[in-house]
Write an enzyme that holds these catalytic residues in place. Structure first.
Site, PDB file in Angstrom:
ATOM      1  N   LYS A 196       6.734  -6.059  -9.199  1.00 12.19           N
ATOM      2  CA  LYS A 196       6.373  -4.930  -8.349  1.00 12.19           C
ATOM      3  C   LYS A 196       7.388  -3.825  -8.586  1.00 12.19           C
ATOM      4  CE  LYS A 196       5.607  -3.456  -3.609  1.00 12.19           C
ATOM      5  NZ  LYS A 196       5.454  -3.869  -2.216  1.00 12.19           N
ATOM      6  N   LYS A 249       2.133  -4.887 -10.214  1.00  8.34           N
ATOM      7  CA  LYS A 249       1.793  -3.777  -9.327  1.00  8.34           C
ATOM      8  C   LYS A 249       2.693  -2.589  -9.587  1.00  8.34           C
ATOM      9  CE  LYS A 249       1.808  -2.668  -4.466  1.00  8.34           C
ATOM     10  NZ  LYS A 249       2.202  -3.055  -3.152  1.00  8.34           N
TER      11      LYS A 249
HETATM   12  C1  PBG Z   1       4.987  -3.103   1.000  1.00  2.24           C
HETATM   13  C2  PBG Z   1       3.731  -2.854   0.251  1.00  2.24           C
HETATM   14  C3  PBG Z   1       3.431  -1.638  -0.395  1.00  2.24           C
HETATM   15  C4  PBG Z   1       2.147  -1.786  -0.941  1.00  2.24           C
HETATM   16  C5  PBG Z   1       1.699  -3.059  -0.618  1.00  2.24           C
HETATM   17  N1  PBG Z   1       2.704  -3.708   0.113  1.00  2.24           N
HETATM   18  C6  PBG Z   1       4.161  -0.367  -0.469  1.00  2.24           C
HETATM   19  C7  PBG Z   1       5.594  -0.354  -0.687  1.00  2.24           C
HETATM   20  O1  PBG Z   1       6.167  -1.225  -1.360  1.00  2.24           O
HETATM   21  O2  PBG Z   1       6.197   0.560  -0.160  1.00  2.24           O
HETATM   22  C8  PBG Z   1       1.460  -0.694  -1.722  1.00  2.24           C
HETATM   23  C9  PBG Z   1       0.005  -0.799  -1.926  1.00  2.24           C
HETATM   24  C10 PBG Z   1      -0.654   0.450  -2.379  1.00  2.24           C
HETATM   25  O3  PBG Z   1      -0.020   1.482  -2.686  1.00  2.24           O
HETATM   26  O4  PBG Z   1      -1.877   0.422  -2.450  1.00  2.24           O
HETATM   27  N2  PBG Z   1       5.405  -4.371   1.187  1.00  2.24           N
END
Ligand code: PBG
Length: 325
Positions: A196, A249
């Site tokens: 991520k 991601k």
């Molecule tokens: C946070 C989380 C995020 C997303 C899913 N879980 C955002 C972040 O890390 O700030 C993003 C999903 C998206 O942008 O569609 N745990």
């Protein structure tokens, strides 16, 4: 002109093109992320994500019913909570009577066939807006694991099929696996957000949940977009610690990461086609600059072609309607 190999022969008609198609997108590939809010009878559109809403549980049930009719079987829930429900330890995240756990068990009761994936991270419940515990301006790792373990256990008890740790703390998969197993939840799966990245493409999601960090950024836990070898390290650790799926991601700017993980690991690789990727196409389509349906299908197909066996995508419902035709 003497040409022995003419690749165009395999493109000469729709029938032949379909015969040689290497990647086929189906509704089985989709996991639909859904946003929920407290209260009743509310359905609020997210301004930066046209067509995507925050639902109260009553409306969420209707939405899930419609999706199941379209063939979408898997859902990932995200809660949007008022500031009054947030604290520095994200206590609300493991409240058995909290919005999230109640939603999981209600959905499971009404639609036992639905596959429910969760989100494990502190940010929706944290007064600091970070995925881990903040101490003296730093995100601390090991103490956070305890909070994540409690959250995962509460979700498993409420009926979750797949736990989705999105926090990027070190050691979380092993920790959560142990908590689940010690409590008899050996059948509950873990889809790790393994690679991520600290990405600007999460902007609209943070609007949707009002979960932007109150200070700083997430670069000490989410990965540097410049790195691919690091993704292999993260994936290897999650694999060894017991993850059932490894996620990448965002998806579209990270197709090489999806491919690298799918070449190197034999468990399913999934991808999160994130909020900013959705918003970009919606904005361009609203301006008449891109054709929504064709561009959406090309995006989703490219993620699958890169090696993803499932895609978390806000396009799931629209794409399912198209695939039904
Ligand atoms: C946070 C989380 C995020 C997303 C899913 N879980 C955002 C972040 O890390 O700030 C993003 C999903 C998206 O942008 O569609 N745990």
């Amino acid at each position: 002109m003497m040409l022995t190999r003419r690749p165009r022969r395999n493109r000469k008609s729709a029938g032949i093109r379909q015969m040689v198609q290497e990647t086929i997108l189906t509704v089985d590939d989709f996991i639909f992320p859904l946003f929920m809010i407290e209260g009743e009878n509310k359905k609020e559109e997210i301004p930066s994500m046209p067509g995507i809403y925050r639902y109260t549980l009553d409306h969420l049930m209707v939405e899930i019913g419609e999706c199941l009719d379209l063939g979408i079987k898997s859902f990932c829930l995200f809660p949007s909570l008022g500031e009054d429900k947030k604290d520095s330890m994200a206590t609300e995240g493991s409240n058995p009577e909290g919005l999230y756990q109640v939603a999981l068990s209600s959905i499971k009761e009404k639609y036992p066939e639905a596959v429910l994936m969760t989100d494990v991270a502190m940010d929706p419940y944290s007064s600091d807006g970070h995925d881990g515990i903040v101490k003296e301006g730093k995100i601390i790792n090991d103490e956070t694991l305890e909070v994540l373990g409690k959250m995962a256990l509460a979700q498993a008890k409420a009926g979750a099929d797949i736990i989705g740790p999105s926090d990027m703390m070190d050691g979380r998969i092993g920790y959560i696996r142990e908590v689940l197993d010690d409590n008899g939840y050996t059948d509950v799966s873990i889809m790790s957000y393994s690679a991520k990245y600290a990405s600007a493409f999460y902007g609209p999601f943070r609007d949707a949940l009002d979960s932007a960090p109150k200070f700083g950024d997430k670069k000490t836990y989410q990965m540097d977009p410049a790195n691919v070898k690091e993704a292999l390290i993260e994936a290897e650790l999650d694999y060894v610690e017991g993850a059932d799926f490894l996620m990448v991601k965002p998806a579209l700017s990270y197709l090489d990461i999806i491919k690298t993980l799918s070449d190197n690991f034999d468990i399913p690789i999934t991808a999160y086609n994130v909020s900013g990727e959705y918003a970009m196409l919606k904005a361009a389509a609203q301006n008449g600059w891109l054709e929504n349906d064709k561009t959406m299908m090309e995006m989703l197909l490219s993620i699958k072609r890169a090696g993803a066996s499932a895609i978390l995508t806000y396009f799931a419902k629209e794409a399912a309607v198209l695939l039904k035709k």
